[in-house]
Design a protein around this motif. Structure first.
Motif, PDB file in Angstrom:
ATOM      1  N   ALA A 238       1.037  -1.180   0.081  1.00 54.48           N
ATOM      2  CA  ALA A 238      -0.056   0.091  -0.089  1.00 54.48           C
ATOM      3  C   ALA A 238       0.867   1.210  -0.066  1.00 54.48           C
ATOM      4  CB  ALA A 238      -0.857   0.043   1.107  1.00 54.48           C
ATOM      5  N   ASP A 239       1.976   1.315   0.660  1.00 51.58           N
ATOM      6  CA  ASP A 239       2.935   2.429   0.585  1.00 51.58           C
ATOM      7  C   ASP A 239       3.528   2.709  -0.501  1.00 51.58           C
ATOM      8  OD1 ASP A 239       2.386   2.931   3.357  1.00 51.58           O
ATOM      9  OD2 ASP A 239       4.011   2.011   4.275  1.00 51.58           O
TER      10      ASP A 239
ATOM     11  N   ALA B  50       2.285   1.711  -3.465  1.00 53.85           N
ATOM     12  CA  ALA B  50       1.380   2.234  -4.323  1.00 53.85           C
ATOM     13  C   ALA B  50       0.980   3.439  -4.175  1.00 53.85           C
ATOM     14  CB  ALA B  50       0.084   1.457  -4.132  1.00 53.85           C
ATOM     15  N   ARG B  51       0.994   4.237  -2.934  1.00 55.61           N
ATOM     16  CA  ARG B  51       0.692   5.598  -2.669  1.00 55.61           C
ATOM     17  C   ARG B  51       2.037   6.349  -3.333  1.00 55.61           C
ATOM     18  NH1 ARG B  51      -1.386   3.925   1.750  1.00 55.61           N
ATOM     19  NH2 ARG B  51       0.341   4.168   3.144  1.00 55.61           N
ATOM     20  N   THR B  52       3.205   5.773  -2.877  1.00 50.53           N
ATOM     21  CA  THR B  52       4.493   6.315  -3.511  1.00 50.53           C
ATOM     22  C   THR B  52       4.465   6.568  -4.864  1.00 50.53           C
ATOM     23  OG1 THR B  52       5.641   5.562  -1.306  1.00 50.53           O
ATOM     24  CG2 THR B  52       6.891   6.297  -3.277  1.00 50.53           C
TER      25      THR B  52
ATOM     26  N   ALA C 129       1.818   6.778  -7.023  1.00 53.14           N
ATOM     27  CA  ALA C 129       0.586   7.571  -7.327  1.00 53.14           C
ATOM     28  C   ALA C 129       1.353   8.992  -6.937  1.00 53.14           C
ATOM     29  CB  ALA C 129      -0.372   7.413  -6.685  1.00 53.14           C
ATOM     30  N   THR C 130       1.883   9.156  -6.167  1.00 58.58           N
ATOM     31  CA  THR C 130       2.366  10.597  -5.920  1.00 58.58           C
ATOM     32  C   THR C 130       3.734  11.102  -6.799  1.00 58.58           C
ATOM     33  OG1 THR C 130       1.991  10.492  -3.508  1.00 58.58           O
ATOM     34  CG2 THR C 130       3.571  11.965  -3.890  1.00 58.58           C
TER      35      THR C 130
END
Length: 148
Positions: A123-124, A126-128, A130-131
């Protein structure tokens, strides 16, 4: 340092270490650097690929891309052909050997990146991702409209 400055420093250090680890493994197992792999990937992905397409994708100079493509061509991994509509440029394509190296190297890149990022929760990551994609898009848009 401000938070953004620390983020920048960490981002650069992470990129450098990941890049070097993947490049070292590619060189050892396939005789190709990560930079060469990236160019082969772009040529394969973009039908009718030209040097300028690689310049736009990677964000380096025409001269640097042209020299790198010369080296790929000398290695027998790509060829240049006259552009059908623009005599001033050429179209790049992979040779069978270039396609073979690319196909063999793709799983190595994926494996090495997965191994190097395994300690970070999915999840981290994936967030990274996207950012970073949003930041990259913003920076590329600023570059295109001249506001650097």
């Amino acid at each position: 340092m401000t938070d953004v400055t620390r983020l920048f420093v960490d981002l650069v250090r992470v990129e450098t270490r990941l890049y070097n680890a993947v490049s070292d493994r590619l060189r050892a197992e396939h005789g190709v650097s990560l930079g060469q792999f990236e160019f082969l990937e772009i040529i394969d992905r973009l039908p009718g690929c030209r040097v300028l397409d690689i310049v736009r994708e990677v964000g380096i100079t025409v001269g640097a891309v042209s020299k790198a493509v010369d080296r790929l061509e000398s290695a027998g991994w790509c060829v240049r052909a006259a552009h059908p509509e623009d005599r001033r440029s050429s179209v790049l394509s992979l040779t069978p050997e270039g396609a073979r190296i690319l196909a063999a190297a793709r799983p190595t890149v994926a494996d090495e990146l997965a191994a190097r990022t395994a300690a970070v929760p999915a999840a981290d990551l994936a967030r990274t991702a996207a950012t970073l994609a949003a930041l990259r898009a913003e920076l590329e848009e600023c570059r295109q409209d001249g506001s650097s």
